[in-house]
Design a protein around this motif. Structure first.
Motif, PDB file in Angstrom:
ATOM      1  N   SER A 131     -22.180  -6.081  73.413  1.00 43.06           N
ATOM      2  CA  SER A 131     -22.041  -4.502  73.827  1.00 43.06           C
ATOM      3  C   SER A 131     -22.930  -4.058  75.153  1.00 43.06           C
ATOM      4  O   SER A 131     -22.878  -3.037  75.411  1.00 43.06           O
ATOM      5  CB  SER A 131     -22.739  -3.679  72.621  1.00 43.06           C
ATOM      6  OG  SER A 131     -23.904  -3.984  72.464  1.00 43.06           O
ATOM      7  N   TYR A 132     -23.285  -5.354  75.732  1.00 35.25           N
ATOM      8  CA  TYR A 132     -24.083  -4.860  76.986  1.00 35.25           C
ATOM      9  C   TYR A 132     -23.364  -5.017  78.144  1.00 35.25           C
ATOM     10  O   TYR A 132     -22.738  -5.831  78.220  1.00 35.25           O
ATOM     11  CB  TYR A 132     -25.336  -5.924  77.090  1.00 35.25           C
ATOM     12  CG  TYR A 132     -26.340  -5.706  78.097  1.00 35.25           C
ATOM     13  CD1 TYR A 132     -26.871  -4.475  78.109  1.00 35.25           C
ATOM     14  CD2 TYR A 132     -26.504  -6.840  79.006  1.00 35.25           C
ATOM     15  CE1 TYR A 132     -27.970  -4.304  78.955  1.00 35.25           C
ATOM     16  CE2 TYR A 132     -27.713  -6.348  80.092  1.00 35.25           C
ATOM     17  CZ  TYR A 132     -28.247  -5.396  79.971  1.00 35.25           C
ATOM     18  OH  TYR A 132     -29.095  -4.947  81.079  1.00 35.25           O
ATOM     19  N   SER A 133     -23.192  -3.909  78.976  1.00 29.74           N
ATOM     20  CA  SER A 133     -22.412  -3.870  80.208  1.00 29.74           C
ATOM     21  C   SER A 133     -22.794  -4.717  81.131  1.00 29.74           C
ATOM     22  O   SER A 133     -22.191  -5.032  82.199  1.00 29.74           O
ATOM     23  CB  SER A 133     -22.170  -2.413  80.453  1.00 29.74           C
ATOM     24  OG  SER A 133     -23.323  -1.828  80.859  1.00 29.74           O
ATOM     25  N   HIS A 161     -16.082  -9.085  79.603  1.00 29.98           N
ATOM     26  CA  HIS A 161     -15.207  -8.578  80.655  1.00 29.98           C
ATOM     27  C   HIS A 161     -15.257  -8.867  82.062  1.00 29.98           C
ATOM     28  O   HIS A 161     -14.496  -8.648  83.061  1.00 29.98           O
ATOM     29  CB  HIS A 161     -15.444  -6.946  80.684  1.00 29.98           C
ATOM     30  CG  HIS A 161     -15.146  -6.422  79.106  1.00 29.98           C
ATOM     31  ND1 HIS A 161     -13.531  -5.834  79.227  1.00 29.98           N
ATOM     32  CD2 HIS A 161     -15.533  -5.960  78.069  1.00 29.98           C
ATOM     33  CE1 HIS A 161     -13.513  -5.228  77.768  1.00 29.98           C
ATOM     34  NE2 HIS A 161     -14.928  -5.398  77.109  1.00 29.98           N
TER      35      HIS A 161
END
Length: 463
Positions: free
Chosen positions: A224-226, A255
């Motif tokens: 969940s860490y961008s 991503h």
């Protein structure tokens, strides 16, 4: 006729034609400015070389030349690859840091780390515009070997720098990850294959064991860490697995990835270099796979090193990485500080003492950046390299990496060992531009600080 109306004659622009692998389209490029257009091969080619395209080029030529010159020669350093230790708990086969350094090298004390960062802070306060926060990337060997010291440094200077850490991930605990996330530290991990035996075959500790299982747990923790990405170093061992690597990343919610061809700076990297044709084939297959996954699931995976090339075509100043332009970013947009305090153009040069320009503890940083060793790198331009000086895409490639080139040839002014691979990346980029799919391969907000200055449209032609 007035002089300059036609391309490739008299005072007209020198347009090069690049086959992009599309039956009815070619790219027309003015190499010095990066100006380009996609044109139809039937009839429109004549118009492109003598009509509206030439006129539009002349209208925008000064702006384009100024932009390219500024980007290549007038940027100031705003980032440092900070190596707090020469030592590493891993003995990766292809590492660009010499083995003796990684096994027996020096390590900065906490006091030295804090002193070095203070000196860097003072330098950037004088050199960068007010409000611009420089980056410090704790780099390797393995910075987590001295995590307590660098964590205290992050706490002390968190308001002065943007921090990042590049790590093999093997030493990261849940508490470490929580700390890095709490302080908004960018995290770069390394993973080379979607299966354990291959991943651990070249990325392994001194006892010959890898950390594949642990890295999977780290990925789950970072889901969940961008502000994280994963680097896959591409070698002849894992080259064919690149499409499956994309599937693996999609399955684990990643991503942002980099598929970096192994640097041939040290013997291990040279021995593991993949064949350029094979690399290009599987690299493009991996890019195809990102599109297929996006279409099927909506999950977007950006291959950052390719996206950087694509962005450099669409708008030169939108690049985030500075390898594919000449001079490269080493010593110009960033520099490296070794564990001894020595200053190098980038970490790839740490194994070459002849490229040390000074010492952060003893010398002026400004003077070190102007020293002869660093100037050799910051003055390396494709115009002085054959055949790059005749290449249509010379400013979409930049003939990287100078440290790699120096290691292979003993001089800087030689073409890149991955030349044909870089060429295929550019061809692929033009193909997806021709299909109007470029946004599927770029990071969100890639063009926030750019504006379109020219759009050429004649039937299907676009710039």
């Amino acid at each position: 006729m007035n002089g300059g109306k036609y391309a490739n004659s008299g005072y007209g622009p020198s347009f090069a034609v690049l086959d992009i692998g599309v039956e009815d389209r070619v790219a027309v490029v003015e190499p010095d400015t990066g100006f380009w257009a996609l044109v139809e091969t039937d009839g429109a080619m004549r118009d492109a070389l003598s009509g509206e395209l030439v006129e539009k080029f002349f209208n925008e030529e000064n702006t384009l030349r100024k932009e390219m010159h500024f980007f290549r020669f007038e940027l100031k350093p705003s980032a440092v690859y900070f190596n707090p230790t020469e030592r590493c708990n891993f003995n990766c086969t292809y590492c660009y840091i010499p083995e003796d350094m990684r096994r027996n090298g020096v390590t900065m004390t906490e006091t030295q780390i804090l002193e070095a960062l203070e000196r860097l802070k003072e330098y950037f306060l004088e050199s960068l515009p007010e409000g611009v926060k420089p980056q410090i990337i704790f780099h390797g060997s393995e910075p987590m070997m001295v995590k307590d010291n660098i964590f205290r440094a992050i706490e002390k200077f968190n308001g002065d720098f943007l921090f990042g850490i590049q790590t093999n991930g093997s030493l990261l605990t849940e508490d470490d990850i929580d700390f890095l996330k709490e302080h908004s530290v960018g995290i770069g991990l390394s993973l080379d294959a979607p299966v354990e035996d291959i991943a651990d075959s070249v990325r392994k500790n001194w006892s010959g064991h890898g950390a594949f299982k642990h890295i999977i747990k780290v990925l789950e923790k970072l889901n969940s860490y961008s502000a994280y990405n994963v680097i896959t170093t591409v070698t002849r061992v894992n080259c064919e697995l690149l499409p499956k690597m994309i599937d693996f990343y999609a399955d684990h919610g990643v991503h942002m990835v980099m598929l970096n061809p192994v640097r041939c700076t040290q013997r291990g990297g040279k021995d593991l270099k993949p064949d350029n044709g094979k690399l290009a084939h599987y690299f493009c297959k991996a890019l195809d796979r990102t599109q297929e996954i996006l279409d099927k699931t909506g999950h977007k995976i950006v291959v950052v090193n390719f996206a950087n090339v694509l962005a450099g075509i669409l708008g030169p100043t939108t690049r985030r990485l500075m390898c594919d332009i000449s001079p490269c970013g080493g010593g110009r947009c960033f520099f490296a500080v070794a564990a001894t305090g020595d200053i190098f153009p980038c970490s790839e040069f740490v194994g070459f003492p002849e490229f040390c320009g000074g010492n952060v503890f003893k010398d002026s940083i400004s003077q070190a950046l102007e020293s002869s060793p660093l100037k050799k790198v910051t003055s390396r331009i494709v115009e002085n390299i054959s055949p790059c000086n005749r290449c249509a895409i010379r400013h979409f490639c930049g003939a990287p990496c100078p440290a790699e080139v120096y290691s292979l040839n003993g001089d800087l002014n030689s073409p890149a060992p991955y030349c044909s691979f870089y060429e295929e990346q550019v061809r692929y980029a033009f193909r997806i531009i021709a299909r109007g799919e470029e946004l599927n391969f770029l990071w969100n907000g890639w063009d926030d600080e750019t504006e379109q200055i020219f759009h050429y449209s004649s039937q299907k032609e676009t710039v």
